[in-house]
Design a protein around this motif. Structure first.
Motif, PDB file in Angstrom:
ATOM      1  N   PRO A   1      31.021  18.731  10.873  1.00 60.97           N
ATOM      2  CA  PRO A   1      32.382  18.211  10.837  1.00 60.97           C
ATOM      3  C   PRO A   1      32.650  17.003  11.599  1.00 60.97           C
ATOM      4  O   PRO A   1      32.292  16.953  12.693  1.00 60.97           O
ATOM      5  CB  PRO A   1      33.138  19.635  11.548  1.00 60.97           C
ATOM      6  N   ILE A   2      33.585  16.177  10.874  1.00 61.28           N
ATOM      7  CA  ILE A   2      33.637  14.750  11.841  1.00 61.28           C
ATOM      8  C   ILE A   2      35.085  15.028  12.451  1.00 61.28           C
ATOM      9  O   ILE A   2      36.111  15.121  11.672  1.00 61.28           O
ATOM     10  CB  ILE A   2      33.580  13.829  10.822  1.00 61.28           C
ATOM     11  N   GLY A   3      35.086  14.740  13.541  1.00 62.64           N
ATOM     12  CA  GLY A   3      36.292  14.705  14.447  1.00 62.64           C
ATOM     13  C   GLY A   3      37.090  13.180  14.552  1.00 62.64           C
ATOM     14  O   GLY A   3      36.479  12.257  14.055  1.00 62.64           O
ATOM     15  N   ASN A   4      38.254  13.399  15.165  1.00 60.83           N
ATOM     16  CA  ASN A   4      38.832  12.171  15.355  1.00 60.83           C
ATOM     17  C   ASN A   4      38.672  11.574  16.976  1.00 60.83           C
ATOM     18  O   ASN A   4      39.181  12.002  17.920  1.00 60.83           O
ATOM     19  CB  ASN A   4      40.342  12.370  15.436  1.00 60.83           C
ATOM     20  N   SER A   5      37.899  10.576  16.895  1.00 59.91           N
ATOM     21  CA  SER A   5      37.462  10.107  18.265  1.00 59.91           C
ATOM     22  C   SER A   5      38.560   9.395  18.927  1.00 59.91           C
ATOM     23  O   SER A   5      38.652   9.039  20.305  1.00 59.91           O
ATOM     24  CB  SER A   5      36.369   9.161  18.146  1.00 59.91           C
ATOM     25  N   ASP A   6      39.654   9.046  18.164  1.00 58.56           N
ATOM     26  CA  ASP A   6      40.880   8.300  18.749  1.00 58.56           C
ATOM     27  C   ASP A   6      41.523   9.151  19.683  1.00 58.56           C
ATOM     28  O   ASP A   6      42.348   8.680  20.538  1.00 58.56           O
ATOM     29  CB  ASP A   6      41.676   7.728  17.930  1.00 58.56           C
ATOM     30  N   SER A   7      41.513  10.540  19.569  1.00 56.61           N
ATOM     31  CA  SER A   7      42.191  11.786  20.162  1.00 56.61           C
ATOM     32  C   SER A   7      41.182  12.172  21.408  1.00 56.61           C
ATOM     33  O   SER A   7      41.757  13.039  22.124  1.00 56.61           O
ATOM     34  CB  SER A   7      42.524  12.926  19.426  1.00 56.61           C
ATOM     35  N   LEU A   8      40.121  11.383  21.755  1.00 52.07           N
ATOM     36  CA  LEU A   8      39.301  11.903  22.980  1.00 52.07           C
ATOM     37  C   LEU A   8      40.097  11.848  24.319  1.00 52.07           C
ATOM     38  O   LEU A   8      40.936  10.549  24.301  1.00 52.07           O
ATOM     39  CB  LEU A   8      37.786  11.169  22.937  1.00 52.07           C
ATOM     40  N   ASN A   9      39.791  12.328  25.307  1.00 54.47           N
ATOM     41  CA  ASN A   9      40.262  12.256  26.723  1.00 54.47           C
ATOM     42  C   ASN A   9      39.125  12.273  27.688  1.00 54.47           C
ATOM     43  O   ASN A   9      38.225  13.091  27.629  1.00 54.47           O
ATOM     44  CB  ASN A   9      41.197  13.254  26.933  1.00 54.47           C
ATOM     45  N   THR A  10      39.301  11.347  28.643  1.00 55.52           N
ATOM     46  CA  THR A  10      38.137  11.337  29.602  1.00 55.52           C
ATOM     47  C   THR A  10      38.361  12.716  30.417  1.00 55.52           C
ATOM     48  O   THR A  10      39.359  13.280  30.793  1.00 55.52           O
ATOM     49  CB  THR A  10      38.641  10.345  30.615  1.00 55.52           C
ATOM     50  N   GLY A  11      37.332  13.362  30.616  1.00 60.72           N
ATOM     51  CA  GLY A  11      37.036  14.438  31.411  1.00 60.72           C
ATOM     52  C   GLY A  11      36.754  15.678  30.235  1.00 60.72           C
ATOM     53  O   GLY A  11      36.285  16.851  30.741  1.00 60.72           O
ATOM     54  N   GLN A  12      36.916  15.446  29.121  1.00 58.34           N
ATOM     55  CA  GLN A  12      36.355  16.622  27.974  1.00 58.34           C
ATOM     56  C   GLN A  12      35.115  16.783  28.049  1.00 58.34           C
ATOM     57  O   GLN A  12      34.059  15.866  28.303  1.00 58.34           O
ATOM     58  CB  GLN A  12      36.979  15.893  26.704  1.00 58.34           C
ATOM     59  N   TRP A  13      34.631  18.097  27.916  1.00 56.92           N
ATOM     60  CA  TRP A  13      33.275  18.601  27.846  1.00 56.92           C
ATOM     61  C   TRP A  13      32.704  18.268  26.437  1.00 56.92           C
ATOM     62  O   TRP A  13      33.456  18.496  25.713  1.00 56.92           O
ATOM     63  CB  TRP A  13      33.304  20.091  27.845  1.00 56.92           C
ATOM     64  N   VAL A  14      31.452  17.827  26.500  1.00 56.14           N
ATOM     65  CA  VAL A  14      30.840  17.423  25.256  1.00 56.14           C
ATOM     66  C   VAL A  14      29.335  17.795  25.350  1.00 56.14           C
ATOM     67  O   VAL A  14      28.757  18.268  26.468  1.00 56.14           O
ATOM     68  CB  VAL A  14      30.907  15.930  24.897  1.00 56.14           C
ATOM     69  N   ILE A  15      28.903  18.091  24.130  1.00 62.73           N
ATOM     70  CA  ILE A  15      27.413  18.342  23.798  1.00 62.73           C
ATOM     71  C   ILE A  15      26.800  17.309  23.087  1.00 62.73           C
ATOM     72  O   ILE A  15      27.179  16.820  22.034  1.00 62.73           O
ATOM     73  CB  ILE A  15      27.523  19.876  22.875  1.00 62.73           C
ATOM     74  N   ALA A  16      25.507  16.956  23.434  1.00 62.20           N
ATOM     75  CA  ALA A  16      24.743  16.225  23.073  1.00 62.20           C
ATOM     76  C   ALA A  16      23.383  16.941  22.170  1.00 62.20           C
ATOM     77  O   ALA A  16      22.746  17.603  22.755  1.00 62.20           O
ATOM     78  CB  ALA A  16      24.224  15.036  23.869  1.00 62.20           C
TER      79      ALA A  16
END
Length: 363
Positions: free
Chosen positions: A154-169
């Motif tokens: 699923p492809i998300g909207n990177s424009d809506s990212l916020n600093t501090g959000q948790w992410v998984i690599a």
């Protein structure tokens, strides 16, 4: 009772209408991609897993099949000073992201551009020969194709990212397929001096990224792709928590263009830009050190035809405020050739709106 029913029905319809308006006019919009990306994970399941403390493992379980190991190989002829020529075989590996059901895989251009043969290993360890559909060196994105049905992420909207959000690599560092690390978004819209020739504003993350992670997925806790892990900043080849990922919106835009046409078409305005620092902002009587100064209008360019001049300060491009020259350069590049755009500028203390018709950049 009838009156109460009508009021309840009115409130319900009004609520639906507000939701539609909110989604249509307030939420950031994804690029128009007709075939890229997979089905979103169910929000109610994500909430349940989060309450159970199993959210990250659930997301990894569901999305790992959409991240692949890429193996590359090439053979070069080495001619020594003495003796006969010899064949030198070299191998390397990286990661890739499944972006369609038809075997399309996005990865970094630097993972595959020197390869003579490319093999893609899926999560089930099945391996398939891959061919390169196209490489865009200006974003370090490549699209591969394997002849098998695949499960897209699923492809998300990177424009809506916020600093501090948790992410998984998820990726294959050192060839270790489907390795998982986690962290947060350290910054968005990051432009690096060592990739100044690329049309990318990166997502910065502290999720550990190592050699072989290039081309792998950076995922948010909604189970959506928000970036492609690409490079790290380090003084000694070791991870120190400064990694960079190409935003998902840019991946989708580049990949769709490559799949449809084999290359990426970019807009061209024909201006040389100068960054605005506080001293220059003060000299130009600007309220802040934002915007982009036109240092030179190139002859016979769309900018010259539109009437832009040396010394103009571009404040907004097609309705979006300009904060840096890198931002303006990327906006111009992502505009379609022959499209009409509006530049809001400051010229000798006066604000003007100038229309221009984009040219086509020679890649």
């Amino acid at each position: 009772m009838g009156s109460l029913y009508k009021k309840a029905l009115f409130i319900f319809v009004l609520g639906i209408g507000l939701v539609v308006v909110f989604q249509s006019h307030i939420l950031p919009r994804l690029p128009k991609t007709s075939f890229l990306g997979g089905a979103q994970l169910a929000p109610e399941v994500l909430r349940k897993k989060d309450a159970q403390g199993l959210l990250a493992s659930y997301i990894v379980e569901k999305l790992s099949p959409s991240v692949v190991l890429i193996k590359t190989e090439r053979t070069d002829t080495v001619v020594p000073l003495f003796g006969s020529p010899a064949q030198l075989k070299s191998q390397s590996s990286g990661s890739g992201i499944v972006i369609s059901r038809k075997g399309h895989i996005a990865t970094n251009a630097h993972v595959v551009k020197a390869a003579q043969t490319i093999t893609v290993a899926l999560e089930n360890r099945q391996e398939y020969a891959a061919r390169v559909l196209g490489i865009d060196s200006l974003t370090d994105i490549a699209v591969l194709k394997i002849d098998v049905s695949t499960k897209p992420i699923p492809i998300g909207n990177s424009d809506s990212l916020n600093t501090g959000q948790w992410v998984i690599a998820i990726g294959s560092p050192m060839g270790l397929q489907n390795s998982v690390t986690s962290g947060i978004v350290s910054a968005v819209g990051r432009h690096t001096t060592f990739t100044s020739d690329l049309y990318v504003d990166y997502v910065q993350t502290d999720a550990p990224i190592n050699p072989g992670n290039s081309g792998g997925a950076l995922i948010d806790l909604d189970g959506q792709l928000i970036g492609m892990n690409t490079l790290i900043l380090t003084p000694n080849s070791e991870n120190i928590g400064i990694g960079f990922a190409i935003p998902s919106n840019l991946i989708a835009w580049v990949a769709e263009s490559i799949i449809k046409t084999g290359h990426v078409r970019r807009g061209w305005l024909g201006v040389d830009l100068q960054a605005i620092d506080p001293d220059l902002a003060n000299a130009l009587d600007l309220q802040s050190a934002e915007g982009a100064l036109i240092a030179r209008v190139q002859p016979k360019s769309p900018a010259e035809e539109a009437g832009l001049q040396n010394g103009d300060v571009v404040l907004a491009f097609n309705g979006r405020d300009i904060h840096s020259i890198h931002e303006l350069r990327n906006m111009v590049a992502h505009s379609a050739p022959h499209k009409s755009v509006e530049c809001k500028i400051l010229r000798q203390g006066k604000k003007l709106a100038i229309k221009a018709v984009m040219g086509a950049r020679n890649n």
